[in-house]
Write a protein that holds these residues in place. Structure first.
Motif, PDB file in Angstrom:
ATOM      1  N   GLN A  54      93.238 -82.698 -90.868  1.00 17.88           N
ATOM      2  CA  GLN A  54      93.209 -84.118 -91.201  1.00 17.88           C
ATOM      3  C   GLN A  54      93.504 -84.984 -89.985  1.00 17.88           C
ATOM      4  O   GLN A  54      92.854 -86.008 -89.761  1.00 17.88           O
ATOM      5  N   TYR A  55      94.498 -84.566 -89.188  1.00 14.46           N
ATOM      6  CA  TYR A  55      94.780 -85.299 -87.959  1.00 14.46           C
ATOM      7  C   TYR A  55      93.581 -85.248 -87.023  1.00 14.46           C
ATOM      8  O   TYR A  55      93.217 -86.256 -86.401  1.00 14.46           O
ATOM      9  N   GLY A  56      92.950 -84.080 -86.912  1.00  8.26           N
ATOM     10  CA  GLY A  56      91.784 -83.954 -86.038  1.00  8.26           C
ATOM     11  C   GLY A  56      90.657 -84.881 -86.434  1.00  8.26           C
ATOM     12  O   GLY A  56      89.978 -85.465 -85.587  1.00  8.26           O
ATOM     13  N   VAL A  57      90.454 -85.036 -87.738  1.00  8.53           N
ATOM     14  CA  VAL A  57      89.424 -85.957 -88.225  1.00  8.53           C
ATOM     15  C   VAL A  57      89.784 -87.396 -87.858  1.00  8.53           C
ATOM     16  O   VAL A  57      88.950 -88.157 -87.355  1.00  8.53           O
ATOM     17  N   LEU A  58      91.029 -87.786 -88.101  1.00 10.73           N
ATOM     18  CA  LEU A  58      91.466 -89.144 -87.763  1.00 10.73           C
ATOM     19  C   LEU A  58      91.281 -89.422 -86.276  1.00 10.73           C
ATOM     20  O   LEU A  58      90.751 -90.466 -85.883  1.00 10.73           O
ATOM     21  N   PHE A  59      91.733 -88.487 -85.450  1.00  8.04           N
ATOM     22  CA  PHE A  59      91.597 -88.657 -84.008  1.00  8.04           C
ATOM     23  C   PHE A  59      90.133 -88.800 -83.608  1.00  8.04           C
ATOM     24  O   PHE A  59      89.766 -89.674 -82.812  1.00  8.04           O
ATOM     25  N   ALA A  60      89.269 -87.928 -84.142  1.00  8.62           N
ATOM     26  CA  ALA A  60      87.856 -87.951 -83.773  1.00  8.62           C
ATOM     27  C   ALA A  60      87.198 -89.273 -84.139  1.00  8.62           C
ATOM     28  O   ALA A  60      86.401 -89.832 -83.369  1.00  8.62           O
ATOM     29  N   VAL A  61      87.543 -89.802 -85.318  1.00  6.60           N
ATOM     30  CA  VAL A  61      86.936 -91.058 -85.757  1.00  6.60           C
ATOM     31  C   VAL A  61      87.443 -92.229 -84.924  1.00  6.60           C
ATOM     32  O   VAL A  61      86.668 -93.067 -84.457  1.00  6.60           O
ATOM     33  N   TYR A  62      88.757 -92.303 -84.724  1.00  2.00           N
ATOM     34  CA  TYR A  62      89.301 -93.366 -83.884  1.00  2.00           C
ATOM     35  C   TYR A  62      88.671 -93.327 -82.494  1.00  2.00           C
ATOM     36  O   TYR A  62      88.296 -94.362 -81.933  1.00  2.00           O
ATOM     37  N   GLN A  63      88.555 -92.123 -81.932  1.00  2.00           N
ATOM     38  CA  GLN A  63      88.014 -92.006 -80.588  1.00  2.00           C
ATOM     39  C   GLN A  63      86.549 -92.397 -80.532  1.00  2.00           C
ATOM     40  O   GLN A  63      86.121 -93.144 -79.644  1.00  2.00           O
ATOM     41  N   LYS A  64      85.750 -91.903 -81.466  1.00  2.00           N
ATOM     42  CA  LYS A  64      84.313 -92.187 -81.442  1.00  2.00           C
ATOM     43  C   LYS A  64      84.028 -93.681 -81.589  1.00  2.00           C
ATOM     44  O   LYS A  64      83.233 -94.242 -80.835  1.00  2.00           O
ATOM     45  N   VAL A  65      84.679 -94.328 -82.544  1.00  2.00           N
ATOM     46  CA  VAL A  65      84.405 -95.748 -82.778  1.00  2.00           C
ATOM     47  C   VAL A  65      84.898 -96.592 -81.604  1.00  2.00           C
ATOM     48  O   VAL A  65      84.258 -97.570 -81.217  1.00  2.00           O
ATOM     49  N   THR A  66      86.030 -96.220 -81.011  1.00  2.00           N
ATOM     50  CA  THR A  66      86.542 -96.952 -79.850  1.00  2.00           C
ATOM     51  C   THR A  66      85.567 -96.886 -78.692  1.00  2.00           C
ATOM     52  O   THR A  66      85.297 -97.891 -78.013  1.00  2.00           O
ATOM     53  N   LEU A  67      84.997 -95.714 -78.440  1.00  3.45           N
ATOM     54  CA  LEU A  67      84.030 -95.568 -77.347  1.00  3.45           C
ATOM     55  C   LEU A  67      82.743 -96.337 -77.646  1.00  3.45           C
ATOM     56  O   LEU A  67      82.144 -96.930 -76.740  1.00  3.45           O
ATOM     57  N   LEU A  68      82.318 -96.338 -78.901  1.00  4.25           N
ATOM     58  CA  LEU A  68      81.137 -97.123 -79.265  1.00  4.25           C
ATOM     59  C   LEU A  68      81.397 -98.612 -79.031  1.00  4.25           C
ATOM     60  O   LEU A  68      80.525 -99.339 -78.540  1.00  4.25           O
ATOM     61  N   ALA A  69      82.600 -99.065 -79.373  1.00  2.62           N
ATOM     62  CA  ALA A  69      82.953-100.466 -79.150  1.00  2.62           C
ATOM     63  C   ALA A  69      82.946-100.800 -77.665  1.00  2.62           C
ATOM     64  O   ALA A  69      82.484-101.875 -77.260  1.00  2.62           O
ATOM     65  N   SER A  70      83.426 -99.880 -76.840  1.00  4.68           N
ATOM     66  CA  SER A  70      83.474-100.141 -75.400  1.00  4.68           C
ATOM     67  C   SER A  70      82.079-100.239 -74.801  1.00  4.68           C
ATOM     68  O   SER A  70      81.876-100.916 -73.789  1.00  4.68           O
ATOM     69  N   LYS A  71      81.109 -99.554 -75.398  1.00  9.62           N
ATOM     70  CA  LYS A  71      79.730 -99.646 -74.915  1.00  9.62           C
ATOM     71  C   LYS A  71      79.140-101.028 -75.190  1.00  9.62           C
ATOM     72  O   LYS A  71      78.290-101.512 -74.453  1.00  9.62           O
ATOM     73  N   ILE A  72      79.598-101.643 -76.267  1.00 11.01           N
ATOM     74  CA  ILE A  72      79.114-102.978 -76.611  1.00 11.01           C
ATOM     75  C   ILE A  72      79.744-104.026 -75.708  1.00 11.01           C
ATOM     76  O   ILE A  72      79.060-104.851 -75.103  1.00 11.01           O
ATOM     77  N   ASP A  73      81.076-103.978 -75.604  1.00  8.37           N
ATOM     78  CA  ASP A  73      81.813-104.970 -74.815  1.00  8.37           C
ATOM     79  C   ASP A  73      83.249-104.475 -74.670  1.00  8.37           C
ATOM     80  O   ASP A  73      83.914-104.214 -75.680  1.00  8.37           O
ATOM     81  N   PRO A  74      83.768-104.342 -73.445  1.00 10.19           N
ATOM     82  CA  PRO A  74      85.158-103.911 -73.275  1.00 10.19           C
ATOM     83  C   PRO A  74      86.144-104.763 -74.054  1.00 10.19           C
ATOM     84  O   PRO A  74      87.152-104.250 -74.557  1.00 10.19           O
ATOM     85  N   LYS A  75      85.853-106.052 -74.182  1.00  6.58           N
ATOM     86  CA  LYS A  75      86.766-106.916 -74.926  1.00  6.58           C
ATOM     87  C   LYS A  75      86.795-106.571 -76.410  1.00  6.58           C
ATOM     88  O   LYS A  75      87.804-106.778 -77.078  1.00  6.58           O
TER      89      LYS A  75
END
Length: 321
Positions: A54-75
């Motif tokens: 469960q922790y691994g899933v949470l970490f993976a989702v937080y990480q993936k969405v954060t990186l996708l957001a950074s591709k759009i705009d660092p802010k």
């Protein structure tokens, strides 16, 4: 059902989908009106009893969405209020009543949708025999217990501009605790050496944000979570015997603090993440039980630079520009 013109809640009943839905998440992030995205994960079967999975899933989702957001705009990485929940741990009524959010719901075929069927919910059906392809990739999974081993868990921090790393840490505390969570929030007078201090949130705001996040968990509504103000580096962790574990960040364990004698030589902004090394030494001197340490992952904040970690300082630096 027409999509609502609000921010989104992404509801995944099958975590395997997270590696296949970049094409869904990316346009959602680009279309956010209030920079708020809630993701609810439904885990079924034996994996609901595996804290590590469960922790691994949470970490993976937080990480993936954060990186996708950074591709759009660092802010957007700094401004995004991303919240990832496990359905069986969160208070569904509270989470789904976020009127600022619309819900994107991935669900199995024949799943009962009536409980969450609202105007701002959009559903995607997933076959029952969906092939498992998702494997959580967390470099720190070995430190995560696979069952709820601890009656009482403590953690602490500034929790300034509450971000995905904080939320992952708070969620891990919920995952591994049976009865009680003690969360310490650093008093403002102890943060004078922080970078961009003028952008620091007040203690009141930081405390309220953490309280509101915890309320979205069932534990939060059952009175199992206590929030205290830290006015010294140790707080109640060296006073209470009824504590079993400390949830710490990677920075905690790389600080290299081996003895309390070195405390005076370390700036407080670093000490906050290092003091866990000496907590057990102090507890031993007071004949208190030794605490176990459970480590949480850093979230990478920049898709082009894995050395840039998501932190309150990183967020304040972007706000300062």
């Amino acid at each position: 059902m027409a999509p609502a013109p609000h921010d989104k809640v992404l509801w995944l009943t099958h975590p395997d989908l997270i590696n296949r839905i970049d094409d869904v998440i990316l346009p959602i992030l680009k279309d956010l009106k209030k920079n708020s995205l809630n993701i609810i994960l439904r885990i079924e079967g034996d994996e609901r009893f595996s804290v590590r999975f469960q922790y691994g899933v949470l970490f993976a989702v937080y990480q993936k969405v954060t990186l996708l957001a950074s591709k759009i705009d660092p802010k957007l990485t700094a401004e995004l209020d991303l919240r990832v929940y496990l359905e069986h741990l969160c208070d569904i009524k509270i989470v789904t009543n976020h009127f600022k959010a619309s819900i994107l719901f991935f669900t199995y075929e024949n799943y009962n949708l009536k409980a969450v069927q609202k105007d701002n919910v959009k559903f995607f059906q997933v076959p029952k025999d969906f092939e498992r392809v998702f494997v959580p990739e967390s470099p720190l999974l070995v430190s995560i217990p696979d069952e709820k081993l601890y009656n009482s868990v403590a953690l602490g921090g500034t929790f300034d501009h509450l971000h995905s790393g904080h939320k992952l840490m708070l969620s891990l505390a919920v995952l591994i605790s049976r009865d009680r969570i003690l969360c310490g929030i650093t008093a403002t007078e102890m943060l004078t050496s922080k970078n961009y201090p003028e952008k620091l949130e007040s203690l009141e705001n930081r405390t309220l944000t953490v309280q509101e996040f915890f309320k979205e968990f069932k534990e939060g509504s059952e009175g199992k979570i206590e929030i205290v103000t830290l006015r010294d580096p140790f707080g109640p962790t060296i006073e209470l015997d009824a504590l079993d574990a400390l949830v710490v960040s990677p920075e905690t364990l790389t600080g290299g603090l081996k003895s309390k004698k070195t405390l005076s030589k370390i700036p407080y902004c670093n000490l906050l993440f290092r003091f866990f090394f000496v907590v057990n030494e102090v507890r031993n001197e007071k004949n208190l039980s030794e605490l176990q340490i459970v480590q949480v992952d850093f979230i990478i904040a920049d898709s082009n630079d894995p050395d840039v970690k998501l932190s309150s300082t990183f967020i304040r630096s972007l706000i300062n520009k």
